[in-house]
Design a protein around this motif. Structure first.
Motif, PDB file in Angstrom:
ATOM      1  N   LEU A 195       0.983  -1.238  -0.092  1.00  0.00           N
ATOM      2  CA  LEU A 195       0.149   0.056  -0.103  1.00  0.00           C
ATOM      3  C   LEU A 195       0.777   1.289  -0.027  1.00  0.00           C
ATOM      4  O   LEU A 195       0.521   2.099  -0.853  1.00  0.00           O
ATOM      5  CB  LEU A 195      -1.056  -0.038   1.116  1.00  0.00           C
ATOM      6  CG  LEU A 195      -1.802   1.272   1.387  1.00  0.00           C
ATOM      7  CD1 LEU A 195      -2.816   1.480   0.302  1.00  0.00           C
ATOM      8  CD2 LEU A 195      -2.399   1.188   2.766  1.00  0.00           C
ATOM      9  N   PHE A 196       1.684   1.358   0.980  1.00  0.00           N
ATOM     10  CA  PHE A 196       2.621   2.672   0.999  1.00  0.00           C
ATOM     11  C   PHE A 196       3.663   2.481  -0.130  1.00  0.00           C
ATOM     12  O   PHE A 196       4.148   3.637  -0.317  1.00  0.00           O
ATOM     13  CB  PHE A 196       3.271   2.470   2.539  1.00  0.00           C
ATOM     14  CG  PHE A 196       2.218   2.873   3.551  1.00  0.00           C
ATOM     15  CD1 PHE A 196       1.757   4.300   3.340  1.00  0.00           C
ATOM     16  CD2 PHE A 196       1.586   2.087   4.328  1.00  0.00           C
ATOM     17  CE1 PHE A 196       0.545   4.541   4.360  1.00  0.00           C
ATOM     18  CE2 PHE A 196       0.742   2.362   5.053  1.00  0.00           C
ATOM     19  CZ  PHE A 196       0.317   3.650   5.576  1.00  0.00           C
ATOM     20  N   VAL A 252      -4.499  -0.917   6.286  1.00  0.00           N
ATOM     21  CA  VAL A 252      -4.748  -1.487   4.908  1.00  0.00           C
ATOM     22  C   VAL A 252      -6.325  -1.691   4.656  1.00  0.00           C
ATOM     23  O   VAL A 252      -6.793  -1.400   3.648  1.00  0.00           O
ATOM     24  CB  VAL A 252      -3.967  -2.857   5.063  1.00  0.00           C
ATOM     25  CG1 VAL A 252      -4.459  -3.708   3.595  1.00  0.00           C
ATOM     26  CG2 VAL A 252      -2.571  -2.719   5.021  1.00  0.00           C
ATOM     27  N   LYS A 253      -6.917  -2.349   5.768  1.00  0.00           N
ATOM     28  CA  LYS A 253      -8.417  -2.714   5.332  1.00  0.00           C
ATOM     29  C   LYS A 253      -9.300  -1.374   5.391  1.00  0.00           C
ATOM     30  O   LYS A 253     -10.353  -1.337   4.724  1.00  0.00           O
ATOM     31  CB  LYS A 253      -9.069  -3.727   6.375  1.00  0.00           C
ATOM     32  CG  LYS A 253      -8.409  -5.220   6.362  1.00  0.00           C
ATOM     33  CD  LYS A 253      -9.118  -5.856   7.407  1.00  0.00           C
ATOM     34  CE  LYS A 253      -8.645  -7.336   7.375  1.00  0.00           C
ATOM     35  NZ  LYS A 253      -9.230  -8.110   6.295  1.00  0.00           N
ATOM     36  N   TYR A 254      -8.962  -0.364   6.015  1.00  0.00           N
ATOM     37  CA  TYR A 254      -9.589   0.862   6.077  1.00  0.00           C
ATOM     38  C   TYR A 254      -9.098   1.830   4.809  1.00  0.00           C
ATOM     39  O   TYR A 254     -10.258   2.286   4.161  1.00  0.00           O
ATOM     40  CB  TYR A 254      -8.792   1.706   7.406  1.00  0.00           C
ATOM     41  CG  TYR A 254      -9.611   3.125   7.463  1.00  0.00           C
ATOM     42  CD1 TYR A 254     -11.133   3.310   7.702  1.00  0.00           C
ATOM     43  CD2 TYR A 254      -8.808   4.400   7.260  1.00  0.00           C
ATOM     44  CE1 TYR A 254     -11.365   4.666   7.636  1.00  0.00           C
ATOM     45  CE2 TYR A 254      -9.204   5.342   7.322  1.00  0.00           C
ATOM     46  CZ  TYR A 254     -10.936   5.944   7.515  1.00  0.00           C
ATOM     47  OH  TYR A 254     -11.272   7.289   7.376  1.00  0.00           O
ATOM     48  N   ILE A 277      -6.364   7.157   0.059  1.00  0.00           N
ATOM     49  CA  ILE A 277      -5.359   7.871   1.243  1.00  0.00           C
ATOM     50  C   ILE A 277      -5.433   9.172   0.549  1.00  0.00           C
ATOM     51  O   ILE A 277      -5.951  10.115   1.570  1.00  0.00           O
ATOM     52  CB  ILE A 277      -4.011   7.356   1.332  1.00  0.00           C
ATOM     53  CG1 ILE A 277      -3.992   5.863   1.881  1.00  0.00           C
ATOM     54  CG2 ILE A 277      -3.039   8.324   2.141  1.00  0.00           C
ATOM     55  CD1 ILE A 277      -2.610   5.023   1.732  1.00  0.00           C
ATOM     56  N   ARG A 278      -5.274   9.410  -0.475  1.00  0.00           N
ATOM     57  CA  ARG A 278      -5.369  10.760  -1.250  1.00  0.00           C
ATOM     58  C   ARG A 278      -6.842  11.364  -1.014  1.00  0.00           C
ATOM     59  O   ARG A 278      -6.724  12.608  -0.785  1.00  0.00           O
ATOM     60  CB  ARG A 278      -4.998  10.570  -2.696  1.00  0.00           C
ATOM     61  CG  ARG A 278      -3.426  10.133  -3.050  1.00  0.00           C
ATOM     62  CD  ARG A 278      -3.252  10.399  -4.295  1.00  0.00           C
ATOM     63  NE  ARG A 278      -2.037   9.631  -4.702  1.00  0.00           N
ATOM     64  CZ  ARG A 278      -1.871   8.487  -5.225  1.00  0.00           C
ATOM     65  NH1 ARG A 278      -3.074   7.776  -5.443  1.00  0.00           N
ATOM     66  NH2 ARG A 278      -0.671   7.741  -5.486  1.00  0.00           N
ATOM     67  N   LEU A 315       7.670   3.450  -4.071  1.00  0.00           N
ATOM     68  CA  LEU A 315       9.027   3.099  -3.329  1.00  0.00           C
ATOM     69  C   LEU A 315       8.720   1.459  -3.609  1.00  0.00           C
ATOM     70  O   LEU A 315       7.604   0.841  -4.143  1.00  0.00           O
ATOM     71  CB  LEU A 315       8.900   3.138  -1.651  1.00  0.00           C
ATOM     72  CG  LEU A 315       9.004   4.446  -1.366  1.00  0.00           C
ATOM     73  CD1 LEU A 315       8.741   4.605   0.163  1.00  0.00           C
ATOM     74  CD2 LEU A 315      10.145   5.257  -1.675  1.00  0.00           C
ATOM     75  N   ASP A 316       9.868   0.710  -3.344  1.00  0.00           N
ATOM     76  CA  ASP A 316       9.927  -0.789  -3.399  1.00  0.00           C
ATOM     77  C   ASP A 316       9.651  -1.404  -2.137  1.00  0.00           C
ATOM     78  O   ASP A 316      10.204  -1.433  -1.226  1.00  0.00           O
ATOM     79  CB  ASP A 316      11.588  -1.028  -3.886  1.00  0.00           C
ATOM     80  CG  ASP A 316      11.735  -2.526  -4.273  1.00  0.00           C
ATOM     81  OD1 ASP A 316      10.671  -3.355  -3.641  1.00  0.00           O
ATOM     82  OD2 ASP A 316      12.615  -2.946  -4.795  1.00  0.00           O
TER      83      ASP A 316
END
Length: 420
Positions: A76-77, A294-296, A303-304, A83-84
């Motif tokens: 997710l992040f 993650v579930k939220y 997120i944005r 990122l990797d």
């Protein structure tokens, strides 16, 4: 400021107004960038029950295991930030804790086969960090705690003074690190340009183990305008320095400061080293909290969208602060201030020699601000001028009252100084 104008009110009249304000016995706090209750309420659904405790790979999140964080949280992040996920560790709620642990590990163990940094301290020549200033006081506190010498570096509208930075790191092998808040910086609101990121990634350094501590705390905290930041890890890899930067991020000002998730990302060797040190410290971070996030959120787009709602909460407060400063101080020559596009702070500069007195007067009238000088290494603002304004926590009514007092204190401190 632009055209200058003389304040029309005498010092005695200002002091009379000040005594009237002090007589109200207010208790208003603008000292830290705390989310307001309204901001926190936007994430309340995160606290609901989980429908399953199993991660995508079948691990029971209630139990031991997965030191570097559950795969779906890393994904997710990674997708959000470019990122990797395999070069990332998801930690607890605090990116500051990850920063401290990382610097401490380098002091104790070194990196890449180089000497531990504490070796230099015991030899009487402590290692040094470059500190773009004004900057984040808690970064400076880490250096003080671990005996690292700090070198202030001026900030421009594009980032650190790179002529100075490149000269210093090329000449001095004891300069081992550099703090960076590259987007909507604390407190100036500076956003690093692509040119600056490229220079940081490519510059020659005398220390083989020079490291950049890239605290992207406000990487998605856009209020007025979305700003794109070049990926420091990609830039470092492109220029042949894949281990140069440690990238930090957290949800502290996205969901709950005391119950979010944080991450560190870096080159493969750095992550391997850090996981080795962490394995002696902890078996796993809070996987249930990772699973909740993650579930939220489910997707980066969600997120944005959440951040857009947070911006709607913050924007009226920034508008109020900036409009008050504009109405009362523009053209007086008594102060100048930043106009951030995002983040959490507004940076204000009084006349030289007036910041400490302004903060002192405000505190006596019930308005608590971050200590003057805190935005510089060792708390030393040579001009005694910089004050960090944190508008996020107070209500609009409280913020309105606090700004009236704050501006009054700026004027009094300036006139007192001119009388000396």
């Amino acid at each position: 400021m632009n055209d200058t104008k003389k304040p029309n009110t005498s010092l005695q009249e200002l002091k009379d107004q000040y005594e009237a304000a002090r007589g109200k016995h207010l208790k208003l706090n603008m000292s830290r960038g705390k989310p307001s209750p309204g901001q926190l309420d936007l994430s309340n659904e995160l606290l609901g029950p989980l429908d399953s405790f199993l991660t995508e790979d079948g691990t029971d999140a209630r139990n031991y295991g997965i030191l570097d964080g559950i795969p779906e949280c890393r994904t997710l992040f990674a997708d959000l930030l470019g990122l990797d996920r395999d070069r990332m560790i998801i930690g607890g709620n605090s990116s500051l804790s990850l920063m401290f642990d990382t610097v401490a590990a380098l002091c104790l163990f070194g990196t890449g086969g180089n000497r531990p940094w504490q070796h230099y301290k015991y030899a009487g020549t402590p290692v040094k960090f470059l500190c773009p200033s004004p900057g984040y006081d808690r970064h400076f506190r880490i250096c003080e705690e671990l005996g690292i010498e700090m070198i202030p570096v001026p900030l421009s509208s594009e980032g650190p003074d790179m002529d100075l930075v490149t000269d210093l790191v090329r000449q001095d092998p004891l300069i081992k690190g550099m703090w960076c808040v590259p987007l909507h910086s604390n407190p100036e609101g500076v956003c690093y340009s692509d040119r600056v990121v490229e220079q940081l990634a490519s510059m020659e350094t005398a220390a083989r183990d020079f490291r950049i501590f890239w605290d992207n705390a406000y990487g998605i905290h856009h209020i007025y305008e979305e700003v794109t930041l070049m990926n420091i890890l990609d830039a470092c890899e492109k220029h042949g320095h894949p281990e140069r930067a440690y990238y930090f991020f957290s949800t502290s000002k996205i969901t709950f400061p005391g119950a979010g998730v944080a991450l560190i990302a870096s080159g493969p060797d750095n992550i391997r080293e850090l996981k080795g040190h962490m394995s002696a410290q902890i078996i796993s971070y809070d996987k249930l909290n990772q699973l909740r996030h993650v579930k939220y959120f489910k997707t980066p787009d969600n997120i944005r969208a959440h951040m857009a709602r947070l911006a709607d909460e913050l924007r009226p407060k920034f508008d109020l602060v900036l409009s008050k400063l504009e109405a009362e101080l523009r053209g007086t020559g008594l102060a100048s201030w930043s106009h951030p596009k995002g983040g959490y702070f507004i940076s204000l500069n009084t006349l030289p020699g007036c910041a400490k007195r302004t903060v002192e007067l405000a505190r006596e009238a019930g308005v608590v601000l971050t200590d003057a000088g805190a935005t510089y290494p060792y708390g030393r603002d040579e001009n005694d001028s910089n004050i960090r304004i944190a508008p996020s926590y107070p209500s609009l009514g409280e913020l309105d009252a606090a700004m009236d007092i704050f501006i009054l204190c700026i004027k009094i401190a300036a006139l007192e100084t001119n009388k000396k």
